[in-house]
Motif scaffolding. Structure first.
Motif, mmCIF file in Angstrom:
data_model
loop_
_atom_site.group_PDB
_atom_site.id
_atom_site.type_symbol
_atom_site.label_atom_id
_atom_site.label_comp_id
_atom_site.label_asym_id
_atom_site.label_seq_id
_atom_site.Cartn_x
_atom_site.Cartn_y
_atom_site.Cartn_z
ATOM 1 N N ARG A 68 0.821 -1.204 0.000
ATOM 2 C CA ARG A 68 0.000 0.000 0.000
ATOM 3 C C ARG A 68 0.858 1.258 0.000
ATOM 4 N N SER A 69 1.948 1.229 0.760
ATOM 5 C CA SER A 69 2.829 2.403 0.799
ATOM 6 C C SER A 69 3.455 2.662 -0.565
ATOM 7 N N GLU A 70 3.801 1.582 -1.282
ATOM 8 C CA GLU A 70 4.379 1.745 -2.621
ATOM 9 C C GLU A 70 3.334 2.263 -3.601
ATOM 10 N N ARG A 71 2.108 1.759 -3.477
ATOM 11 C CA ARG A 71 1.042 2.245 -4.356
ATOM 12 C C ARG A 71 0.808 3.732 -4.143
ATOM 13 N N THR A 72 0.793 4.147 -2.889
ATOM 14 C CA THR A 72 0.572 5.558 -2.581
ATOM 15 C C THR A 72 1.711 6.418 -3.106
ATOM 16 N N ALA A 73 2.929 5.917 -2.974
ATOM 17 C CA ALA A 73 4.094 6.686 -3.420
ATOM 18 C C ALA A 73 4.090 6.890 -4.929
ATOM 19 N N ASN A 74 3.511 5.925 -5.674
ATOM 20 C CA ASN A 74 3.518 6.014 -7.133
ATOM 21 C C ASN A 74 2.368 6.839 -7.698
ATOM 22 N N GLN A 75 1.430 7.253 -6.849
ATOM 23 C CA GLN A 75 0.322 8.074 -7.319
ATOM 24 C C GLN A 75 0.779 9.510 -7.565
ATOM 25 N N GLU A 76 0.128 10.146 -8.522
ATOM 26 C CA GLU A 76 0.472 11.536 -8.823
ATOM 27 C C GLU A 76 -0.197 12.458 -7.811
ATOM 28 N N ASN A 77 0.570 13.337 -7.241
ATOM 29 C CA ASN A 77 0.050 14.306 -6.286
ATOM 30 C C ASN A 77 -0.086 15.660 -6.967
ATOM 31 N N THR A 78 -1.257 16.249 -6.843
ATOM 32 C CA THR A 78 -1.538 17.530 -7.479
ATOM 33 C C THR A 78 -1.785 18.579 -6.411
ATOM 34 N N GLU A 79 -1.222 19.736 -6.625
ATOM 35 C CA GLU A 79 -1.416 20.820 -5.669
ATOM 36 C C GLU A 79 -2.863 21.300 -5.712
ATOM 37 N N VAL A 80 -3.436 21.520 -4.541
ATOM 38 C CA VAL A 80 -4.815 21.980 -4.423
ATOM 39 C C VAL A 80 -4.818 23.325 -3.709
ATOM 40 N N VAL A 81 -5.508 24.287 -4.313
ATOM 41 C CA VAL A 81 -5.627 25.619 -3.729
ATOM 42 C C VAL A 81 -7.072 25.809 -3.267
ATOM 43 N N ILE A 82 -7.272 26.024 -1.967
ATOM 44 C CA ILE A 82 -8.610 26.212 -1.410
ATOM 45 C C ILE A 82 -9.032 27.668 -1.614
ATOM 46 N N ILE A 83 -10.201 27.852 -2.229
ATOM 47 C CA ILE A 83 -10.737 29.192 -2.479
ATOM 48 C C ILE A 83 -12.132 29.267 -1.862
#
Length: 399
Positions: A51-66
């Protein structure tokens, strides 16, 4: 024969009950301990990487709260409503999703004069001669001449004249020279009355190919489409393709009827293809504490708002949905803008009615913290209940 008293019979049962109680409580403690390590619940999953490897390979996108306010809603509504067209005619290659600007790249014909009509087989010519009789009275004789399969006309008294490949003026010169050679002093005139060797073909998905007769007067594209009842659906466009010899032209039907647009004249043997754009259906995804995760359709004409999407169908759950955490996620280049709406104050619902949805928006509704705790507890107690049920079943078997 030995007889046991009732008290003696109950002692083993009490002992078994005591053992089952200890086992049940031990299982509950064991379950809670493993739950703290993230191992209490085992979902269905592929045996691949951890699970940790799966999470590490996911793309992380910056989110801006408005925060969603009237001002931010107004600014978000200025974003262009991007419609896309699906190009999927070739089954040997994957479908292409194109922006409308790319799917409708106009290429207009520069030449708007077809030049003189060139005669072909089957064309009809009205031929009139002016001659004088013995009383010096002019006699008019008119007859229709048809260009035969060999490309010739027969004109009495001069015989056969080749007509295929000639314009009207060139044919007149040929006939005049023939009259001079035969020493006939006859005046004549001719006119092409049947343009049978040329036509215009219009092909549409609805009606198939239609043959349009070519006429002596100019035929314009907008007039032809109007007379053929070709119409656009509101909010959509039709791609008109004109094949003219080795050249291909593309015209937008919406632009065709603009007053500033120069009229497009059709040439003999033009082929016109009517191709309505295959617009991709536009959706908004609804995820989170909304019951079933789903998508809802929107369109560029009605311009549905966040209020339409949330309250037009059962999305929010009054018990489990967190009304203070409603987000609209919208891609902005490499980041996501997350417009945050908190409707624990009912007056803020007005902001939702001002916020227009765009294709591929994602509406996320968070879960009430108490609901998360309740579900975790229900899963634990549900497992405990199964253990108690097994205990009771075993006790019944031992009686």
């Amino acid at each position: 024969m030995y007889c046991f008293s009732d008290n003696k019979m109950r002692k083993p049962q009490r002992f078994l009950s005591y053992i089952y109680t200890i086992a049940t409580r031990s299982f509950l403690v064991f379950f809670l301990v493993l739950g703290g390590c993230g191992q209490a619940y085992f979902p269905i999953q592929l045996n691949g990487i951890s699970r940790s490897e799966r999470t590490a390979n996911q793309e992380n996108t910056e989110v801006v709260i408005i925060p969603m306010t009237l001002e931010t809603a107004k600014k978000a509504n200025l974003e262009y409503y991007k419609r896309r067209v699906v190009k999927a005619g070739n089954l040997r290659e994957p479908a292409k999703i194109l922006p409308v600007s790319e799917a409708m790249q106009e290429f207009l014909p520069k030449q708007n004069d077809p030049g003189p009509y060139i005669m072909g087989i089957g064309d009809v010519i009205s031929f009139t001669t002016f001659d004088k009789n013995n009383e010096d009275v002019t006699v008019l004789l008119t007859r229709d001449l048809v260009v035969k399969e060999d490309g010739y006309l027969y004109i009495s008294p001069i015989g056969r004249i080749k007509a295929v490949g000639l314009s009207q003026l060139q044919l007149e010169d040929q006939i005049y020279q023939k009259f001079l050679e035969e020493d006939y002093g006859i005046d004549f005139e001719l006119a092409i009355t049947g343009f049978n060797s040329k036509n215009i073909i219009m092909i549409s998905q609805k009606d198939g190919p239609t043959k349009i007769p070519y006429l002596s007067r100019p035929i314009y594209l907008d007039e032809l489409l109007s007379s053929s009842n070709i119409k656009t659906v509101p909010g959509s466009d039709i791609r008109i393709k004109i094949l003219r010899g080795d050249n291909k032209y593309v015209v937008s039907m919406l632009n065709l009827f603009e007053k500033s647009r120069k009229k497009i004249r059709l040439f003999p043997n033009d082929k016109i293809f009517i191709e309505p754009l295959n617009y991709r259906k536009e959706h908004v995804l609804i995820v989170g504490e909304t019951g079933a995760q789903r998508s809802t359709q929107i369109n560029s004409i009605e311009r549905q708002t966040l209020s339409d999407t949330l309250f037009g169908s059962p999305v929010l759950n009054t018990v489990t949905s967190d009304f203070s955490q409603i987000y609209v996620l919208r891609k902005n280049k490499k980041i996501f803008n997350a417009y945050h709406l908190d409707i624990t104050d009912p007056t803020r619902i007005n902001f939702a009615s001002k916020f227009e949805m765009r294709p591929d928006d994602v509406i996320f509704v968070a879960t009430q913290p108490l609901s998360l705790y309740s579900r975790t507890l229900n899963q634990i107690l549900g497992s405990t209940g199964l253990t108690l049920q097994a205990r009771d079943t075993l006790k019944a078997e031992l009686r």
